[in-house]
Design a protein around this motif. Structure first.
Motif, PDB file in Angstrom:
ATOM      1  N   PHE A 162      70.518 -42.353 -33.122  1.00 55.28           N
ATOM      2  CA  PHE A 162      70.385 -43.795 -33.315  1.00 55.28           C
ATOM      3  C   PHE A 162      70.446 -44.116 -34.804  1.00 55.28           C
ATOM      4  O   PHE A 162      69.602 -43.673 -35.581  1.00 55.28           O
ATOM      5  N   LEU A 163      71.470 -44.876 -35.184  1.00 56.83           N
ATOM      6  CA  LEU A 163      71.640 -45.376 -36.549  1.00 56.83           C
ATOM      7  C   LEU A 163      71.239 -46.841 -36.584  1.00 56.83           C
ATOM      8  O   LEU A 163      71.775 -47.651 -35.824  1.00 56.83           O
ATOM      9  N   CYS A 164      70.304 -47.177 -37.463  1.00 59.45           N
ATOM     10  CA  CYS A 164      69.875 -48.572 -37.607  1.00 59.45           C
ATOM     11  C   CYS A 164      70.266 -49.091 -38.986  1.00 59.45           C
ATOM     12  O   CYS A 164      69.856 -48.540 -40.008  1.00 59.45           O
ATOM     13  N   ASP A 165      71.066 -50.132 -39.007  1.00 59.71           N
ATOM     14  CA  ASP A 165      71.350 -50.878 -40.230  1.00 59.71           C
ATOM     15  C   ASP A 165      70.149 -51.795 -40.443  1.00 59.71           C
ATOM     16  O   ASP A 165      70.003 -52.817 -39.789  1.00 59.71           O
ATOM     17  N   ASP A 178      61.494 -44.731 -34.607  1.00 60.85           N
ATOM     18  CA  ASP A 178      62.133 -43.617 -33.902  1.00 60.85           C
ATOM     19  C   ASP A 178      63.632 -43.520 -34.144  1.00 60.85           C
ATOM     20  O   ASP A 178      64.343 -42.864 -33.377  1.00 60.85           O
ATOM     21  N   ALA A 179      64.118 -44.170 -35.192  1.00 66.09           N
ATOM     22  CA  ALA A 179      65.534 -44.029 -35.535  1.00 66.09           C
ATOM     23  C   ALA A 179      65.792 -42.633 -36.085  1.00 66.09           C
ATOM     24  O   ALA A 179      64.883 -41.936 -36.544  1.00 66.09           O
ATOM     25  N   ASP A 180      67.051 -42.221 -36.047  1.00 66.67           N
ATOM     26  CA  ASP A 180      67.461 -40.952 -36.646  1.00 66.67           C
ATOM     27  C   ASP A 180      68.062 -41.164 -38.028  1.00 66.67           C
ATOM     28  O   ASP A 180      67.983 -40.286 -38.890  1.00 66.67           O
ATOM     29  N   LEU A 181      68.660 -42.332 -38.233  1.00 67.55           N
ATOM     30  CA  LEU A 181      69.329 -42.671 -39.479  1.00 67.55           C
ATOM     31  C   LEU A 181      69.080 -44.150 -39.770  1.00 67.55           C
ATOM     32  O   LEU A 181      69.214 -44.984 -38.866  1.00 67.55           O
ATOM     33  N   ILE A 182      68.713 -44.477 -41.001  1.00 67.37           N
ATOM     34  CA  ILE A 182      68.449 -45.865 -41.380  1.00 67.37           C
ATOM     35  C   ILE A 182      69.148 -46.139 -42.700  1.00 67.37           C
ATOM     36  O   ILE A 182      68.945 -45.414 -43.681  1.00 67.37           O
ATOM     37  N   ALA A 183      69.959 -47.189 -42.729  1.00 65.87           N
ATOM     38  CA  ALA A 183      70.667 -47.592 -43.944  1.00 65.87           C
ATOM     39  C   ALA A 183      70.020 -48.837 -44.532  1.00 65.87           C
ATOM     40  O   ALA A 183      69.731 -49.795 -43.800  1.00 65.87           O
ATOM     41  N   ILE A 184      69.796 -48.823 -45.854  1.00 61.73           N
ATOM     42  CA  ILE A 184      69.219 -49.980 -46.537  1.00 61.73           C
ATOM     43  C   ILE A 184      69.931 -50.192 -47.868  1.00 61.73           C
ATOM     44  O   ILE A 184      70.643 -49.314 -48.364  1.00 61.73           O
ATOM     45  N   SER A 185      69.723 -51.373 -48.441  1.00 62.91           N
ATOM     46  CA  SER A 185      70.384 -51.744 -49.698  1.00 62.91           C
ATOM     47  C   SER A 185      69.376 -52.403 -50.627  1.00 62.91           C
ATOM     48  O   SER A 185      68.597 -53.265 -50.206  1.00 62.91           O
ATOM     49  N   ALA A 186      69.405 -52.038 -51.910  1.00 62.38           N
ATOM     50  CA  ALA A 186      68.421 -52.547 -52.864  1.00 62.38           C
ATOM     51  C   ALA A 186      68.546 -54.044 -53.089  1.00 62.38           C
ATOM     52  O   ALA A 186      67.546 -54.753 -53.181  1.00 62.38           O
ATOM     53  N   HIS A 187      69.774 -54.555 -53.170  1.00 66.31           N
ATOM     54  CA  HIS A 187      69.922 -55.953 -53.582  1.00 66.31           C
ATOM     55  C   HIS A 187      69.613 -56.953 -52.478  1.00 66.31           C
ATOM     56  O   HIS A 187      69.629 -58.160 -52.706  1.00 66.31           O
ATOM     57  N   LYS A 188      69.263 -56.451 -51.296  1.00 66.46           N
ATOM     58  CA  LYS A 188      68.806 -57.347 -50.234  1.00 66.46           C
ATOM     59  C   LYS A 188      67.284 -57.414 -50.169  1.00 66.46           C
ATOM     60  O   LYS A 188      66.736 -58.161 -49.355  1.00 66.46           O
TER      61      LYS A 188
END
Length: 359
Positions: A162-165, A178-188
């Protein structure tokens, strides 16, 4: 200028700027050092990077590793391509970074529809082993919050990743546990542009996209910027401390904006959403004219990532809007540094300018 485009980017927090300044120094101070060098200035820069990594990790679940990237788009590409998934399943309202990356693979892709409220039903997920499911936490265009914990449970039961943006949710609400992968961004989250991160659950192995010096555990080669890392870390630490306060402030702004723009129709769920995103439509509205009439109010006619592409909003189409309804929609985004008087003024002027069009 009244800034109402927080989904596109947030203002840089003063605390993040202050954390960055020491790493912008010239030859009279060691702040310019390469964090991958073994001498003392390099070790000092490396220590600052690790402090920042811990600060960013504090926003994310325990039991994982934070890999710094150039932004969420790179993090998403690393997650999808690096996973080696043989089947990608995503909601129809994902960011283009998910959709376009999934479509570029040789693996099959399945896109799951959402309801009129913009929310996916986890029961629609036919999870397959060796697959990857991508569902965002908060939608960038309409602000709806997805049931990511339920999605994660189905993925775990079905043997899929499970990839969560979490770009729009990070620093504003708890990350999916319980995600396996999480993407985040500093400028948000009130940090600098040019840096993001991919959180990877412990024990999960990805193939690198960028090869070279082997930095970031061999997953993302290239020299890290201590300045960007420090700003990201400071912004993350501040967001964690202010999470409840920021949410209460945004809720107050939402209530006032909705009261002034009461006759406008809300796009997406009224309850399952981050209230710093107000996506509204008024049938017959000429949005281009509205934006021209209000040049000192910065708001969006849709996703900032899609607005320059010429493509209609796939999110608004996915929730069942016609092209005419989508073209009569605007997105107002506000947050920590928005002032209620500015919100009142901007919304009153938007209402007046719309009325002047006869709609």
């Amino acid at each position: 200028m009244i800034y109402l485009d927080y989904q596109a980017t947030t203002p840089l927090a003063p605390e993040a700027r202050d954390a960055m300044l020491p790493w912008l120094s010239g030859p009279e101070a060691p702040g310019f050092a390469n964090p991958h060098s073994s001498h003392r200035p390099g070790r000092a820069a490396a220590a600052a990077v690790e402090v920042a990594r811990a600060q960013v990790a504090s926003l994310l679940p325990p039991g994982g590793t934070v890999i710094f990237t150039s932004g969420a788009t790179e993090a998403i590409n690393l997650a999808i391509r690096g996973s080696g998934a043989r089947h990608v399943i995503a909601s129809a309202v994902e960011h283009a970074a998910i959709l376009d990356t999934a479509r570029s693979l040789e693996a099959p892709c399945t896109f799951i529809p959402v309801g009129r409220d913009g929310v996916i039903s986890p029961d629609q997920l036919a999870v397959t082993e060796a697959g990857l499911v991508a569902v965002m936490q908060v939608n960038n265009e309409i602000g709806t919050i997805q049931p990511v914990e339920q999605v994660a449970a189905r993925c775990r039961a079905g043997g899929a990743l499970f990839l969560c943006d979490a770009v729009q949710g990070a620093g504003k609400m708890a990350a999916p546990r319980d995600a396996d992968l999480i993407a985040i961004s500093a400028h948000k989250l009130y940090g600098p542009k040019g840096i993001g991160a991919l959180w990877i659950r412990q024990g999960l192995h990805l193939a690198p996209l960028i090869r070279g010096g082997g930095q970031e555990g061999g997953l993302r080669s290239g020299t890290l910027s201590p300045m960007l890392c420090a700003g990201f870390g400071a912004a993350a630490a501040l967001a964690k401390r202010r999470m409840a306060e920021d949410a209460a402030h945004v809720d107050c702004l939402w209530q006032r904006a909705r009261a002034i723009l009461a006759r406008w129709t809300l796009n997406g769920s009224a309850t399952e959403r981050w209230r710093g995103n107000l996506n509204l439509r008024l049938d017959g509205l000429d949005v281009a004219r509205l934006m021209s009439d209000l040049r000192d109010v910065a708001f969006s006619a849709g996703s900032a990532c899609a607005s320059g592409s010429g493509r209609p909003s796939h999110v608004l189409r996915a929730i069942g809007l016609t092209d005419a309804e989508a073209k009569s929609s605007i997105r107002l985004g506000f947050g920590r540094y928005s002032d209620i008087r500015e919100i009142e003024d901007a919304c009153a002027r938007i209402e007046a300018a719309a009325a002047a069009q006869g709609v």
